[in-house]
Write a protein that holds these residues in place. Structure first.
Motif, mmCIF file in Angstrom:
data_model
loop_
_atom_site.group_PDB
_atom_site.id
_atom_site.type_symbol
_atom_site.label_atom_id
_atom_site.label_comp_id
_atom_site.label_asym_id
_atom_site.label_seq_id
_atom_site.Cartn_x
_atom_site.Cartn_y
_atom_site.Cartn_z
ATOM 1 N N SER A 13 -0.757 34.256 22.014
ATOM 2 C CA SER A 13 -0.661 34.034 20.866
ATOM 3 C C SER A 13 -0.459 34.831 19.801
ATOM 4 O O SER A 13 0.540 34.972 18.984
ATOM 5 N N SER A 14 -1.392 35.780 19.627
ATOM 6 C CA SER A 14 -1.509 36.822 18.560
ATOM 7 C C SER A 14 -0.535 37.910 18.964
ATOM 8 O O SER A 14 -0.244 38.687 17.966
ATOM 9 N N ILE B 270 4.818 32.015 18.949
ATOM 10 C CA ILE B 270 3.429 31.884 18.921
ATOM 11 C C ILE B 270 3.103 30.442 19.047
ATOM 12 O O ILE B 270 2.005 30.045 19.604
ATOM 13 N N GLY C 266 8.182 36.691 16.662
ATOM 14 C CA GLY C 266 6.881 36.628 17.062
ATOM 15 C C GLY C 266 6.369 35.255 16.620
ATOM 16 O O GLY C 266 5.513 34.671 17.391
ATOM 17 N N ILE C 267 6.452 35.158 15.347
ATOM 18 C CA ILE C 267 6.101 33.892 14.651
ATOM 19 C C ILE C 267 6.572 32.599 15.374
ATOM 20 O O ILE C 267 5.846 31.766 15.597
ATOM 21 N N VAL D 188 2.898 38.021 17.129
ATOM 22 C CA VAL D 188 2.632 37.950 15.804
ATOM 23 C C VAL D 188 2.258 39.414 15.284
ATOM 24 O O VAL D 188 2.861 40.142 14.405
ATOM 25 N N ARG E 295 9.310 40.672 13.769
ATOM 26 C CA ARG E 295 8.007 39.499 13.277
ATOM 27 C C ARG E 295 8.479 38.134 13.222
ATOM 28 O O ARG E 295 7.588 37.306 13.644
ATOM 29 N N THR E 296 9.686 37.921 12.939
ATOM 30 C CA THR E 296 10.273 36.480 12.751
ATOM 31 C C THR E 296 10.197 35.916 14.103
ATOM 32 O O THR E 296 9.488 34.724 14.538
#
Length: 478
Positions: free
Chosen positions: A152-153, A306, A302-303, A156, A299-300
């Motif tokens: 999960s991390s 998650i 990844g969010i 992000v 980045r987006t």
């Protein structure tokens, strides 16, 4: 070899802390790399197939060595193999920072997979050596939660690192974690576990096993080419030879009786294999879908991604604890069913699908995965004698890695069919979409099959009481 005191809370806490810390490393890197693939491809001028091998090379190497290292841990000491694995994993992670082309990156990922096999071939066995029935599921749930926290991390943190510091910073980020793990092992764990000490290690069987698995998995990734079918057939022939050889060996690297006479062990392993084969490449496809077709940055994306591992992390300890009290096979089967439902719905995703729908489907799959993993692992580890714990731990890891490789093999085969050896660009987006949807259809059918495999082992677990009673002697009672 020291005798384990079941009431030694300090030892239990230390083992759980170290194994949990180590369990974070590999899944974090795996999920972070999925987000970094477009950046890696751009910098190292890699095509879609080569980018797939950045993921698959690690899986292939790990799968080949997991079972042998699990057995070697039973003989020479699980902590010794585990510690060596953490050390080598940290070294190779550091070296990857200096990769100069896609080939060097893939070679170092193979070495990283070799060291990862030492970690995952012994970690569950160490936990099972310390935690007795009735508390083992909870411990495994916490350990698997660390795995899912890494998953999960990864998107992000990996997305942020890739966007602002470049993809190499992901590997630099992990090096201190490896060093801290080594310090924790040296300072907190003084006990060694080797219930099979004195037995001979089956080198010949390990070599046959490695050749079989390498041929099968590499051949699978090359389908539908002629060489792919040849290697696949060779892998199956070597696998049959391996089983015949092991049946006549005094101290086999894999005791075939665990499959023939242990219903819970056999069907739990099959269920794990199918589940990972049906789910592992979804992150690969969704990452490419979000960054190419939806035009999100790393980045987006990844969010968004998650959502699935967060749900896994939340549910795994609860599911593991529940599997100490209830039939773990039933809990795992429910999880498999929810995963199948999520995959079926993913088949209808297209370029215009709202991001909110993608998140909901990832949450659904995360729920299924969270309910499946720790109860299934608990069923496997609780179905064998202590001297087979390393083998059982190796089987859990091998089923995961072989399943992941098959999943990525299917994904790479579809990319080869619909895109070919060329970079992903707007002209190939249609092929990417077809590859992804076809993949989800195949994965859905696999997961439905997995539900039946998961349910089949429940005849060997009538209820929790008989499950505990049979523990350690299933090979004779089932």
């Amino acid at each position: 070899m020291a005798t384990i005191n079941a009431d030694d809370k300090s030892l239990k806490r230390s083992v759980l802390l170290v194994s949990t810390f180590a369990s974070f490393l590999t899944p974090f890197l795996s999920s972070a790399i999925n987000l970094a693939l477009p950046a890696i491809g751009k910098e190292l001028h890699a095509d879609a197939i080569s980018m797939g091998w950045v993921v698959s090379s690690f899986i292939l190497s790990s799968a080949i060595f997991l079972l042998p290292f699990g057995r070697l841990g039973d003989i020479v000491g699980r902590k010794k193999i585990f510690t060596l694995g953490i050390f080598l994993y940290t070294i190779t992670t550091f070296l990857i920072i200096f990769s100069w082309n896609i080939i060097s990156l893939i070679i170092l990922r193979i070495l990283q997979g070799f060291s990862g096999a030492m970690i995952f071939g012994t970690s569950l066995a160490i936990i099972s050596s310390v935690f007795k029935e009735g508390e083992r599921g909870r411990a495994m749930g916490i350990n698997i939660t660390a795995t899912y926290f890494g998953l999960s991390s990864g998107p992000v943190i990996g997305g942020l690192l890739t966007q602002y510091l470049g993809w190499r910073s992901i590997f630099a980020f992990l090096v201190p974690f490896g060093i801290i793990s080594l310090i924790l092992i040296a300072s907190r764990i003084k006990t060694e576990w080797a219930e099979a000490r004195g037995e001979k290690f089956d080198w010949r069987g390990s070599i046959i096993y490695g050749i079989s698995l390498a041929s099968f998995m590499y051949g699978f990734s090359k389908l539908p080419t002629t060489i792919g079918w040849i290697l696949l057939l060779a892998g199956i022939i070597f696998a049959l030879g391996f089983l015949l050889f092991e049946d006549k060996t005094d101290h086999p690297v894999f005791d075939i009786r665990l499959i023939l006479h242990n219903r819970v062990f056999a069907f739990s392993g099959i269920a794990a294999l199918i589940h990972y084969a049906a789910t592992s490449a979804t992150g690969f496809f969704i990452s490419l879908y979000l960054q190419y077709l939806k035009d999100f940055d790393a980045r987006t994306a990844g969010i968004i991604m998650i959502s699935q591992p967060v749900m896994m992390a939340l549910l795994s300890p609860l599911a593991g604890k529940l599997s100490d009290k209830k039939n773990p096979g039933i809990i795992a089967s429910i999880g498999m069913g929810l995963t199948a439902a999520g995959l079926i719905l993913l088949c209808f995703v297209n370029e215009n699908t709202p991001v909110s729908s993608i998140i909901m489907l990832l949450l659904l799959m995360g729920t299924g995965f969270g309910l499946f993993s720790s109860p299934n692992s608990n069923a496997i580890m609780s179905s064998v004698e202590k001297r087979y714990l390393g083998i059982a731990s190796g089987v859990v890891g091998t089923m995961r890695m072989v399943g992941q490789m098959m999943s990525m093999g299917i994904a790479m085969m579809l990319l080869a069919l619909y895109i070919g050896v060329q970079k992903i660009s707007p002209s190939t987006y249609h092929g990417l979409m077809i590859s992804m949807k076809t993949g989800f259809i195949i994965f859905s059918m696999l997961c439905i099959l997995g539900i039946f495999a998961s349910l089949a082992r429940n005849k060997g677990i009538k209820n929790r009481d008989s499950f505990i009673k049979a523990n350690g002697d299933f090979s004779e009672k089932s």
